[in-house]
Write a protein that holds these residues in place. Structure first.
Motif, PDB file in Angstrom:
ATOM      1  N   SER A   1       0.808  -1.225   0.000  1.00  0.00           N
ATOM      2  CA  SER A   1       0.000   0.000   0.000  1.00  0.00           C
ATOM      3  C   SER A   1       0.838   1.270   0.000  1.00  0.00           C
ATOM      4  N   SER A   2       2.159   1.118   0.114  1.00  0.00           N
ATOM      5  CA  SER A   2       3.022   2.298   0.223  1.00  0.00           C
ATOM      6  C   SER A   2       4.435   1.933  -0.219  1.00  0.00           C
TER       7      SER A   2
ATOM      8  N   MET B   1      -0.404   5.163  -5.089  1.00  0.00           N
ATOM      9  CA  MET B   1       0.996   4.981  -5.487  1.00  0.00           C
ATOM     10  C   MET B   1       1.127   5.242  -6.988  1.00  0.00           C
TER      11      MET B   1
END
Length: 258
Positions: A216-217, A247
């Protein structure tokens, strides 16, 4: 680590879903993102970016009213990037040749090989006879039960009796070119990776492995790179801006030395 892009197809649309929500009954899934673009749009994007070894996954069963439309979308993508994409979802020894002829580089298989909770070596050898080891990917997608991760089949709805271990990876590596591992419990939730799975894959030395689920990051990406010892490839789905996430696709390409 390389970036392996994806094209997930459900109910005839390119989508991102919550992996653990899939149900064959009613062709249900909890959607994160439904694209208005066809499969070939994404295939061309990946081709132009020089990305190889991405995967197309058909998320409806063969008996679904949407299956033919799923296949049509997949064939659009394969024709736009012949030899650049793998395909999975309902693959068998009977239909594998068709998808290779359509331009798939590899056939991805789970349920056909894991039958009645066990590894079905007869089916495994049948599909290897069609594809060749060099064109086969075994999808060892798994979910946690107790303290262990078990391989799951039938669009991630059924647990097998097979635990994901280094011994299982070593045993099955003789039959295929790569492994794909979806961490199903975090798939589509963009809430962080399954660190235990990432570490297991990183500790094992063998053929190429792609991890999918929960990235997620960019911090997740760096964590996977560390736990996977920079040799486990990664797929990012719902978190990518292409699929409504935060992202940026371009920045992911910069971050990963592919």
């Amino acid at each position: 680590m390389k970036f392996r892009p994806c094209i997930d197809i459900h109910n005839g649309k390119v989508k991102q879903i919550v992996g653990g929500s899939l149900l064959d009954k009613g062709d249900y899934a909890q959607d994160n993102f439904v694209s208005e673009k066809d499969g070939d749009f994404y295939a061309k994007l990946y081709k132009d970016a020089g990305l190889e070894g991405g995967h197309i996954i058909l998320l409806n069963p063969a008996g679904s009213q949407y299956y033919e439309e799923d296949v049509r979308q997949a064939c659009l993508a394969l024709s736009a990037y012949p030899g650049g994409l793998q395909i999975g979802g309902g693959m068998t020894a009977e239909n594998a040749a068709f998808f290779l002829e359509q331009g798939a580089s590899h056939i991805i298989v789970t349920s056909y090989v894991f039958k009645d909770g066990k590894i079905n070596y007869e089916n495994l050898e049948k599909i290897v006879a069609v594809t060749g080891k060099e064109h086969l990917v075994l999808d060892l997608s798994c979910r946690k039960k107790g303290e262990d991760y078990y391989i799951v089949t039938d669009r991630w709805q059924k647990f097998t009796d097979v635990k994901l271990t280094e011994d299982v990876l070593s045993e099955l590596a003789d039959y295929c070119d790569e492994f794909l591992v979806h961490a199903v419990d975090v798939e589509g939730k963009a809430g962080g990776i399954e660190e235990d799975i990432a570490a297991l894959l990183g500790n094992w030395d063998g053929i190429s492995v792609t991890y999918a689920g929960g990235v997620s990051s960019f911090e997740d990406l760096r964590k996977l790179k560390e736990l996977g010892r920079n040799k486990v490839d990664v797929t990012i789905g719902s978190a990518l801006d292409l699929f409504g996430g935060e992202m940026p696709f371009s920045k992911v390409l910069e971050e990963i030395n592919f």
